[in-house]
Write an enzyme that holds these catalytic residues in place. Structure first.
Site, PDB file in Angstrom:
ATOM      1  N   TYR A 147     -96.404 -13.423 128.722  1.00  0.00           N
ATOM      2  CA  TYR A 147     -97.382 -12.343 128.813  1.00  0.00           C
ATOM      3  C   TYR A 147     -98.786 -12.833 128.453  1.00  0.00           C
ATOM      4  O   TYR A 147     -99.767 -12.304 128.961  1.00  0.00           O
ATOM      5  CB  TYR A 147     -97.005 -11.190 127.872  1.00  0.00           C
ATOM      6  CG  TYR A 147     -96.017 -10.222 128.460  1.00  0.00           C
ATOM      7  CD1 TYR A 147     -94.772 -10.646 128.891  1.00  0.00           C
ATOM      8  CD2 TYR A 147     -96.339  -8.870 128.578  1.00  0.00           C
ATOM      9  CE1 TYR A 147     -93.864  -9.749 129.417  1.00  0.00           C
ATOM     10  CE2 TYR A 147     -95.432  -7.969 129.101  1.00  0.00           C
ATOM     11  CZ  TYR A 147     -94.195  -8.413 129.519  1.00  0.00           C
ATOM     12  OH  TYR A 147     -93.302  -7.517 130.043  1.00  0.00           O
ATOM     13  N   LYS A 201     -82.857 -19.230 127.434  1.00  0.00           N
ATOM     14  CA  LYS A 201     -82.449 -19.943 128.651  1.00  0.00           C
ATOM     15  C   LYS A 201     -82.560 -21.427 128.318  1.00  0.00           C
ATOM     16  O   LYS A 201     -83.341 -22.177 128.923  1.00  0.00           O
ATOM     17  CB  LYS A 201     -83.363 -19.505 129.815  1.00  0.00           C
ATOM     18  CG  LYS A 201     -82.896 -19.960 131.191  1.00  0.00           C
ATOM     19  CD  LYS A 201     -81.662 -19.240 131.714  1.00  0.00           C
ATOM     20  CE  LYS A 201     -81.205 -19.856 133.031  1.00  0.00           C
ATOM     21  NZ  LYS A 201     -79.895 -19.344 133.486  1.00  0.00           N
ATOM     22  N   ASP A 233     -78.997 -14.700 131.336  1.00  0.00           N
ATOM     23  CA  ASP A 233     -78.279 -14.141 132.491  1.00  0.00           C
ATOM     24  C   ASP A 233     -76.921 -13.589 132.063  1.00  0.00           C
ATOM     25  O   ASP A 233     -76.516 -12.504 132.461  1.00  0.00           O
ATOM     26  CB  ASP A 233     -78.136 -15.195 133.617  1.00  0.00           C
ATOM     27  CG  ASP A 233     -77.637 -16.550 133.127  1.00  0.00           C
ATOM     28  OD1 ASP A 233     -77.596 -16.776 131.902  1.00  0.00           O
ATOM     29  OD2 ASP A 233     -77.291 -17.392 133.977  1.00  0.00           O
ATOM     30  N   ASP A 257     -88.289  -7.579 127.450  1.00  0.00           N
ATOM     31  CA  ASP A 257     -88.770  -6.500 128.315  1.00  0.00           C
ATOM     32  C   ASP A 257     -87.658  -6.089 129.274  1.00  0.00           C
ATOM     33  O   ASP A 257     -87.338  -4.902 129.421  1.00  0.00           O
ATOM     34  CB  ASP A 257     -89.996  -6.988 129.098  1.00  0.00           C
ATOM     35  CG  ASP A 257     -90.510  -5.934 130.061  1.00  0.00           C
ATOM     36  OD1 ASP A 257     -90.602  -4.759 129.654  1.00  0.00           O
ATOM     37  OD2 ASP A 257     -90.816  -6.278 131.218  1.00  0.00           O
ATOM     38  N   ASP A 261     -84.899  -2.610 128.936  1.00  0.00           N
ATOM     39  CA  ASP A 261     -84.737  -1.559 129.957  1.00  0.00           C
ATOM     40  C   ASP A 261     -83.276  -1.447 130.372  1.00  0.00           C
ATOM     41  O   ASP A 261     -82.754  -0.346 130.563  1.00  0.00           O
ATOM     42  CB  ASP A 261     -85.579  -1.866 131.210  1.00  0.00           C
ATOM     43  CG  ASP A 261     -86.921  -1.157 131.192  1.00  0.00           C
ATOM     44  OD1 ASP A 261     -87.438  -0.893 130.085  1.00  0.00           O
ATOM     45  OD2 ASP A 261     -87.456  -0.859 132.280  1.00  0.00           O
TER      46      ASP A 261
HETATM   47  C1  IPM Z   1     -92.820  -2.193 128.031  1.00  0.00           C
HETATM   48  C2  IPM Z   1     -93.567  -2.069 129.329  1.00  0.00           C
HETATM   49  C3  IPM Z   1     -94.810  -2.948 129.266  1.00  0.00           C
HETATM   50  C4  IPM Z   1     -94.361  -4.373 129.063  1.00  0.00           C
HETATM   51  C5  IPM Z   1     -95.748  -2.836 130.482  1.00  0.00           C
HETATM   52  C6  IPM Z   1     -96.140  -1.390 130.774  1.00  0.00           C
HETATM   53  C7  IPM Z   1     -96.972  -3.691 130.330  1.00  0.00           C
HETATM   54  O1  IPM Z   1     -92.756  -2.416 130.395  1.00  0.00           O
HETATM   55  O2  IPM Z   1     -93.401  -1.864 126.981  1.00  0.00           O
HETATM   56  O3  IPM Z   1     -91.667  -2.603 128.058  1.00  0.00           O
HETATM   57  O4  IPM Z   1     -94.033  -5.058 130.034  1.00  0.00           O
HETATM   58  O5  IPM Z   1     -94.322  -4.824 127.929  1.00  0.00           O
HETATM   59 MG    MG Z   2     -90.747  -2.778 129.865  1.00  0.00          MG
END
Ligand code: IPM
Ligand code: MG
Length: 373
Positions: A147, A201, A233, A257, A261
């Site tokens: 990032y 990884k 993975d 990240d 999710d």
């Molecule tokens: C998160 C989001 C952010 C990230 C985006 C919106 C920049 O996906 O907080 O997980 O990738 O960190």
């Molecule tokens: Mg995210």
């Protein structure tokens, strides 16, 4: 500084941000009454709301307010459809969210994922894969890796007479960066089920090799915590096959990240998941940034449909991690549990199959939780 004035910057942002923030503030007021605490909550614009109000995703006044606060309660920012002419560096995701993370050194992102038993039907996994319940914590490194690594650019190049464009992102981690997030993971595991699964990884990336080496060294200082390493993975697959094997998942920025999710999907709705982003401890408090895991959800914004629970549980994390008010944090978490157990459901967690479920709106859910406190 007096311990009694608890200064909170409330940045609701875009989409459903303002309406879920309203419910979180309602709940904080209920906590004030019940626990005889006073919060000083100051609101300020951020995201597209910041661009509309002051021409910038993170207006100077908002930043100044944050600097003078002990915690930031954040809604969400980013409306992908809005104004594509604004350059990516000035859009809310980078100019507000990533900027705030870097500005305040919020290197530790904690994302607890918990599937409430009464909401088992919202989990995409079959009941036998849910075991005795899903309850894990993703500890994501938040200010390093791809990032922020330099160089980061897109450029025109010509190689062997052929012209094209290329994009470069750089993944960099230093040992101190890995050490400090590893400590957070092991300490978190100590107050949970005492297991850390470190994700990397290492079979391909230099970063992975160093990550594994450093995490192993830090782990030796926590003999009461079991450490296991897993390739990312495989980790993604294991989350779907047997999520109950995980207690704390320790990840670098981008893997965290993605996996957070994926893990969030297990809890059925993003609308249920809070998060905390913490910096280093200074004095008796840890500056923190608290936001729901979900996004701005523009499709349902302003319709009293959004689930405010993620925002409300984020305030519980704020009370716990920044203000050390564990009882008040638990009061909020129990109130959320009560609301759920009594059958109250926003649309995202509602099913007509459950005879006890009653579909309600954002404001009603907030009021029910505040009342339960
Ligand atoms: C998160 C989001 C952010 C990230 C985006 C919106 C920049 O996906 O907080 O997980 O990738 O960190
Ligand atoms: Mg995210």
């Amino acid at each position: 500084m007096s311990l009694n004035v608890l200064k909170i910057a409330a940045l609701a942002g875009d989409g459903i941000g303002p309406e879920v923030m309203r419910e979180a503030v309602k709940v904080l007021h209920a906590v004030e009454k019940k626990h005889a605490i006073t919060f000083q909550i100051t609101e300020a614009p951020v995201g597209w709301a910041g661009i509309d109000a002051a021409g910038k995703a993170l207006p100077d006044e908002t930043l100044t307010l944050c600097r003078g606060s002990e915690a930031i309660l954040f809604g969400s920012v980013g409306l992908p459809e809005r104004d594509p002419t604004i350059p990516k560096e000035e859009r809310p995701e980078r100019a507000a969210l990533l900027r705030l993370r870097k500005e305040f050194g919020l290197f530790a992102n904690l994302r607890p994922v918990r599937l409430y038993q009464t909401l088992a039907h919202t989990c995409p996994l079959q009941p036998e894969r849910q075991g005795d319940g899903i309850d894990l914590l993703v500890v994501r490194e938040l200010t390093g890796g791809m990032y922020f690594g330099q160089p980061k650019k897109t450029e025109d190049v010509e190689i062997d007479g052929v012209k094209f464009r290329r994009a470069i992102d750089t993944m960099v981690y230093t040992t101190p960066e890995i050490e400090r997030i590893a400590h957070v993971a092991f300490q978190s595991a100590q107050s949970r089920r005492k297991k850390v699964t470190s994700i990397d990884k290492a079979n391909v990336l230099e970063n992975g090799v160093l990550w594994r080496e450093v995490v192993t060294k830090v782990g030796a200082q926590y003999p009461d915590v079991v450490l296991e390493h897993m390739f990312v993975d495989n980790g993604a697959m294991q989350l779907m096959l047997r999520p109950t094997q995980f207690d704390v998942m320790l990840c670098e920025n981008m893997f965290g990240d993605i996996l957070s999710d994926e893990a969030a999907a297990l809890a059925g709705s993003l609308g249920m998941l809070p998060s905390a982003s913490l910096g280093a401890r200074s004095g008796e408090r840890t500056f923190g940034f608290y936001e729901p895991a979900g996004g701005t959800a523009p499709d349902i914004a302003g319709k009293n449909l959004a689930n405010p629970i993620a925002q409300i549980l984020s305030t519980a994390l704020m009370l716990r991690y920044t203000f050390g008010l564990n009882d008040a944090a638990m009061a909020i978490e129990n109130a959320v549990g009560q609301a759920i157990d009594s059958g109250l459901r926003t649309g995202d967690i509602y099913t007509a199959k459950d005879p006890a479920a009653r579909r309600i709106g954002t404001a009603e859910m907030g009021s029910a939780i505040a009342a339960a406190i």
